[in-house]
Design a protein around this motif. Structure first.
Motif, PDB file in Angstrom:
ATOM      1  N   GLY A 239      24.847  18.691   4.813  1.00  0.00           N
ATOM      2  CA  GLY A 239      24.445  17.671   5.862  1.00  0.00           C
ATOM      3  C   GLY A 239      23.503  18.045   6.904  1.00  0.00           C
TER       4      GLY A 239
ATOM      5  N   LEU B 108      20.035  18.507   8.754  1.00  0.00           N
ATOM      6  CA  LEU B 108      19.026  17.699   8.811  1.00  0.00           C
ATOM      7  C   LEU B 108      17.723  18.111   8.419  1.00  0.00           C
TER       8      LEU B 108
ATOM      9  N   GLY C 207      14.906  16.492   6.517  1.00  0.00           N
ATOM     10  CA  GLY C 207      13.433  16.441   7.088  1.00  0.00           C
ATOM     11  C   GLY C 207      12.390  16.920   6.088  1.00  0.00           C
TER      12      GLY C 207
ATOM     13  N   TYR D  12      11.918  14.295   3.296  1.00  0.00           N
ATOM     14  CA  TYR D  12      11.260  13.114   3.634  1.00  0.00           C
ATOM     15  C   TYR D  12      10.129  13.082   4.110  1.00  0.00           C
TER      16      TYR D  12
ATOM     17  N   ASP E 171       9.153   2.315  13.668  1.00  0.00           N
ATOM     18  CA  ASP E 171      10.534   2.227  13.716  1.00  0.00           C
ATOM     19  C   ASP E 171      11.202   2.204  12.584  1.00  0.00           C
TER      20      ASP E 171
ATOM     21  N   VAL F 281      10.330   3.350   9.742  1.00  0.00           N
ATOM     22  CA  VAL F 281      10.047   4.748   9.079  1.00  0.00           C
ATOM     23  C   VAL F 281      11.450   5.620   9.473  1.00  0.00           C
ATOM     24  N   MET F 282      11.716   5.407  10.747  1.00  0.00           N
ATOM     25  CA  MET F 282      12.677   6.368  11.444  1.00  0.00           C
ATOM     26  C   MET F 282      14.151   5.662  11.003  1.00  0.00           C
TER      27      MET F 282
ATOM     28  N   PHE G 290      14.772   6.788   7.668  1.00  0.00           N
ATOM     29  CA  PHE G 290      15.248   8.187   7.633  1.00  0.00           C
ATOM     30  C   PHE G 290      16.985   7.996   8.030  1.00  0.00           C
ATOM     31  N   GLU G 291      17.154   7.187   8.971  1.00  0.00           N
ATOM     32  CA  GLU G 291      18.626   7.241   9.221  1.00  0.00           C
ATOM     33  C   GLU G 291      19.684   6.938   8.453  1.00  0.00           C
TER      34      GLU G 291
ATOM     35  N   VAL H  90      20.124   9.829   6.076  1.00  0.00           N
ATOM     36  CA  VAL H  90      21.144  10.636   6.655  1.00  0.00           C
ATOM     37  C   VAL H  90      22.298  10.158   6.173  1.00  0.00           C
TER      38      VAL H  90
ATOM     39  N   LEU I   2      13.902   6.149  -3.111  1.00  0.00           N
ATOM     40  CA  LEU I   2      13.258   6.073  -1.830  1.00  0.00           C
ATOM     41  C   LEU I   2      12.440   4.676  -1.652  1.00  0.00           C
TER      42      LEU I   2
END
Lengths: 215, 183
Positions: free
Chosen positions: B17, B19, B23, B26, B49, B51-52, B55-56, B59, B74
Motif C-alpha cells: 500500500g 503510494l 506513483g 502511474y 482533476d 487525472v488525479m 489515481f485515487e 489507490v 488503466l
C-alpha cells in the motif's frame, strides 16, 4: 517504451515536425494502442502539449504521495485523542454512578435487612410470655414456640405497641374461657388479644395467665 | 523490461500500500491519461482533476485487484471514469461511444499474434476486396505502402479525420471478416 519521449513525439507529430516515416510509425502504434490513440486525439483537440501543465500534474501527484505519511500521522493522533476522550467519558460515568450510589442507598439492600429481621422471632411483632407461680399452670398444648408462631401469623395489622396481661381458665375441651384483663390494657389491644386466644390453639392445665407484648 | 518492473511495482504496491510505488507506476502514464481525459471533457481543469481522481481509484483498486496488463487495464479504467462522469453530469457530448467500445475490444485481441501464412495473406486479400472503396484505398495506402495519414489524405483527397476513421474502421472490418472466414 519511454513515455516522456512519447509525449515529445506526440507534440512534434501535432506540430507537423515529424518525417513521414515517423508519422506513419506513430499512427501505426496508435492503431494498436487505444490509450495512445485517445491521448493523441485529446492533445489534438487541445491544440497543444503543455509541458508546464504536465509538470504541474506531476507535482500534484508528488504532493498527494507525500500526503500519505502526514495523513497517517493525523490518523494516529486522531485515534489517540479519541482514546483519551473515551477513557475520560468512562471515568466520568463511573464517578457519577459512585456518587449516585452514595446518595441513594440501594433499595434492594434495605429489603434484605427487613427480611433478616423477619427471620428473628422478636420481629414478628408479638410475643406471648407465660406468667407462672400461684395457681397458673396453663401452657399451650403444642408448646410456647408453636403458640408464638400462631400469634405472629394471625395478629392483625396496624396495632399500637403495648402489653396485655390476660388471665383465663381452661375448659374441658382445652379452650381458654373467662378471659379477663388484669392490668387495664388499651381496648384495641385487649380486643385483639382476646380474639387471638379465642380462635387459637388448645391449652393444657386449669388456669393460665400470659403476657402478650405487641411491638 | 518495462512490463517486468511494472509487474514488480503492482505486486509490491498490492502487498504494502505504499503510494511511492504506485506513483512510480502511474507517473509515466499521466501525460497519456491527461490527453485521453481532454478528449472526453474538452476542459483543461476537469481533465487535470480527472487525472488525479483516476489515481485515487488506483489507490483503492490496485490493493484488491490483481492486474496482469496494467496499460490496457488503466486505459479501460480511465476511459470508463470519464464516460461515467460525463453520464452523471448528463452532459453527453459528441462522443461516438460505439467507436470507442470497439477500440477497447481490440486490446483483447491484441494478445495473440498468429504467424502469417500464404493462406492468411490470400484470406486478407479477399477480405480487403469486401471493404468499401474508401476504406480499401486507405488501408492499402497505410498498411501496404506505409503512407502516413497526411500522405493518404493528400493522395486520396479525403479529409484527414476521415482518413483516420476509414483506417480504424477498415482495420476492424478486416479483422471481423478474417475471423469469420477462418471458422
Amino acid at each position: 517504451m519511454n513515455n516522456n519521449y512519447l509525449i515529445i513525439r506526440i507534440q512534434r507529430y501535432l506540430n507537423g515536425e515529424l518525417s513521414r516515416e515517423e508519422m506513419y510509425e506513430l499512427e501505426r502504434e496508435a492503431l494498436d494502442d487505444p490509450l495512445l490513440q485517445d491521448a493523441i486525439d485529446g492533445y489534438r483537440l487541445q491544440q497543444r502539449v503543455s509541458h508546464r501543465q504536465l509538470s504541474l500534474l506531476q507535482q500534484r501527484l508528488a504532493d498527494r504521495i507525500t500526503q500519505q505519511t502526514k495523513e497517517r500521522h493525523a490518523f494516529y493522533f486522531g485515534w489517540q485523542r479519541l482514546g483519551v476522550a473515551a477513557t475520560a467519558c468512562v471515568l466520568m460515568v463511573l464517578v457519577l454512578v459512585l456518587l449516585w450510589m452514595r446518595n441513594h442507598p440501594d433499595p434492594q439492600r434495605g429489603e434484605k435487612e427487613v427480611q433478616v429481621e423477619l427471620a428473628v422471632p422478636q420481629a414478628v411483632g408479638i410475643q406471648a410470655l407465660p406468667i407462672t407461680g400461684m395457681a397458673f399452670d396453663a401452657e399451650p398444648a403444642q408448646g410456647w414456640k408453636a403458640f408464638n408462631a400462631y400469634l405472629a401469623e394471625h395478629m392483625g395489622n396496624e396495632l399500637p405497641k403495648g402489653e396485655v396481661l390476660l388471665a383465663f381458665t381452661i375448659d374441658e375441651q382445652g379452650r381458654p374461657a373467662a378471659i379477663r384483663d388484669t392490668e387495664g390494657a388499651v381496648a384495641e389491644l385487649l380486643a385483639e388479644a382476646k380474639r387471638l386466644l379465642d380462635n387459637g390453639p388448645t391449652w393444657k392445665g386449669n388456669t393460665g395467665k400470659i403476657k402478650l407484648i405487641f411491638r | 523490461m518495462v512490463e517486468q518492473s511494472e509487474q514488480y511495482l503492482l505486486t509490491a504496491y498490492r502487498e504494502t500500500g505504499n503510494l511511492q510505488l504506485l506513483g512510480r507506476l502511474y507517473e509515466p502514464y499521466m501525460p497519456l491519461v491527461y490527453g485521453l481525459c481532454f478528449k472526453y471533457y474538452k476542459d483543461e481543469a476537469k481533465s487535470e482533476d480527472a487525472v488525479m481522481q483516476i489515481f485515487e481509484s488506483l489507490v483503492a483498486k490496485l490493493r484488491v485487484h490483481e492486474v496482469s496488463n496494467f496499460k490496457s487495464w488503466l486505459y479501460t479504467l480511465a476511459r470508463n471514469h470519464c464516460l461515467m462522469d460525463l453520464r452523471t453530469e448528463s452532459r453527453v457530448s459528441t462522443v461516438d461511444i460505439e467507436e470507442h467500445l470497439v477500440e477497447s475490444d481490440r486490446l483483447l485481441h491484441q494478445q495473440y499474434e498468429e504467424p502469417i501464412t500464404e493462406e492468411r495473406l490470400a484470406l486478407m486479400e479477399s477480405c480487403l476486396e469486401e471493404l468499401n472503396e474508401e476504406q480499401q484505398r486507405c488501408i492499402r495506402l497505410f498498411y501496404l505502402e506505409q503512407k502516413c495519414y497526411k500522405d493518404v489524405a493528400a493522395i486520396t483527397g479525403y479529409d484527414l479525420n476521415k482518413v483516420k476513421s476509414y483506417i480504424q474502421n477498415g482495420k476492424r472490418n478486416l479483422k471481423i471478416c478474417m475471423e469469420r472466414k477462418q471458422e
